[in-house]
Write an enzyme that holds these catalytic residues in place. Sequence first.
Site, PDB file in Angstrom:
ATOM      1  CG  HIS A  92      -0.371   0.257   2.516  1.00  0.00           C
ATOM      2  ND1 HIS A  92      -0.084  -0.738   3.420  1.00  0.00           N
ATOM      3  CD2 HIS A  92      -0.005   1.417   3.116  1.00  0.00           C
ATOM      4  CE1 HIS A  92       0.426  -0.202   4.525  1.00  0.00           C
ATOM      5  NE2 HIS A  92       0.496   1.092   4.359  1.00  0.00           N
TER       6      HIS A  92
ATOM      7  CG  ASP B  28       0.091  -4.150   2.857  1.00  0.00           C
ATOM      8  OD1 ASP B  28       0.287  -3.508   1.803  1.00  0.00           O
ATOM      9  OD2 ASP B  28      -0.016  -3.598   3.967  1.00  0.00           O
TER      10      ASP B  28
ATOM     11  CB  SER C  33       3.212   1.502   6.248  1.00  0.00           C
ATOM     12  OG  SER C  33       2.032   1.762   6.967  1.00  0.00           O
TER      13      SER C  33
END
Length: 368
Positions: free
Chosen positions: A100, A130, A208
């Site tokens: 993402h 992901d 992230s």
Amino acid sequence: MQDRLTRVIMLAVAVLLAILVVQPYVDSYLFSARTPRPVAARGDLSELERSTIQVFETVAPSVVQVVSLSRRSPRTEAEPSESGTGFMWDAAGHVVTNEHVVASGSGFVVRLASGEVLPAEVVGQAPNYDLAVLRLNSRTGLPPPVMVGSSADLKVGQTAYAIGNPFGLDQSLTTGIISALKRRLPTSGGREIAGVIQTDAAINPGNSGGPLLDSAGRLIGVNTAIYSPSGTNAGIGFAIPVDVVNRVVPELIREGRVPTPGIGILAADETVAAQLGVTGVIVAGVAPGSPAEQAGLRGVNPAVGAIGDVIVGVGDEPVRRLSDLTDSLERAGVGQTVALKVMRNDSTRTVEVRIVDIGQEPSRPRRP
């Protein structure tokens, strides 16, 4: 005699008032630190402090900031859009981050811990996990890869460290513990990652794609999400287990994609199964020519009100929900054959089904 006593009392009061007025100035003159104070000696760092410092100093140089670039129009140059974290995977310049982080960018640059900015290109993306891999255009002077550990033997309560770039503030270290294991996390690919690690080490936007580490400085997960109504750390963060990462990343480097193991079924919604009191995966439909059809699996038949076959096990492992099934298929791998335990009309039978890459299969599951 009385006048003299009065004068003495007044003099005493005057002296006391003078002392009260002058005292702050005296204290300031006598006790103010007008020169640098001497440095007090301290004892040795605690073992925990030394361990934390060693983990950071060893791994931090290998943690990078991934900046996504977006182009608003042909007349404008690329401008920074989003940023996340990544880390060095190998000596060839491959960087691992979250899918993402790179999903919406048209170009990417990576900022090393030294401050050097290098252009990078995406070599593979896996929305189902992901995960994404970028390759730096430069191969010289790169930091070493992060050591890889294992997530199979993790214990709730052991120390966890997260290094990343929360809110764009690079090289930030947070510490905590592993709060829970075997969590399930939905992904943008429409599947669930099994065995996800939950930690209370602070993870915020920008973290992230960063590494989650154990006390030996080994990679045990890739930070991917937080649970927070406010969007900031609430003590519940999630990381993709390194055993999944170590399986998926080489596939991305070799092929640019990861196979999606499947057998060609359309599963009914889990809420439907719960409402019917069914434990397992209800087969709503099967793809023409798929391994599921070849094995004789049946989908829902609305004409007679039959709910279709219910998959209740793979080998010796029970299947209670769709993620149990997909996790078992992923562990077995494309090209392998598994034994499915299927319940039909209150009787259970075992069928052999071949696992295929449904991401490349042209057919789609159909309902009867």
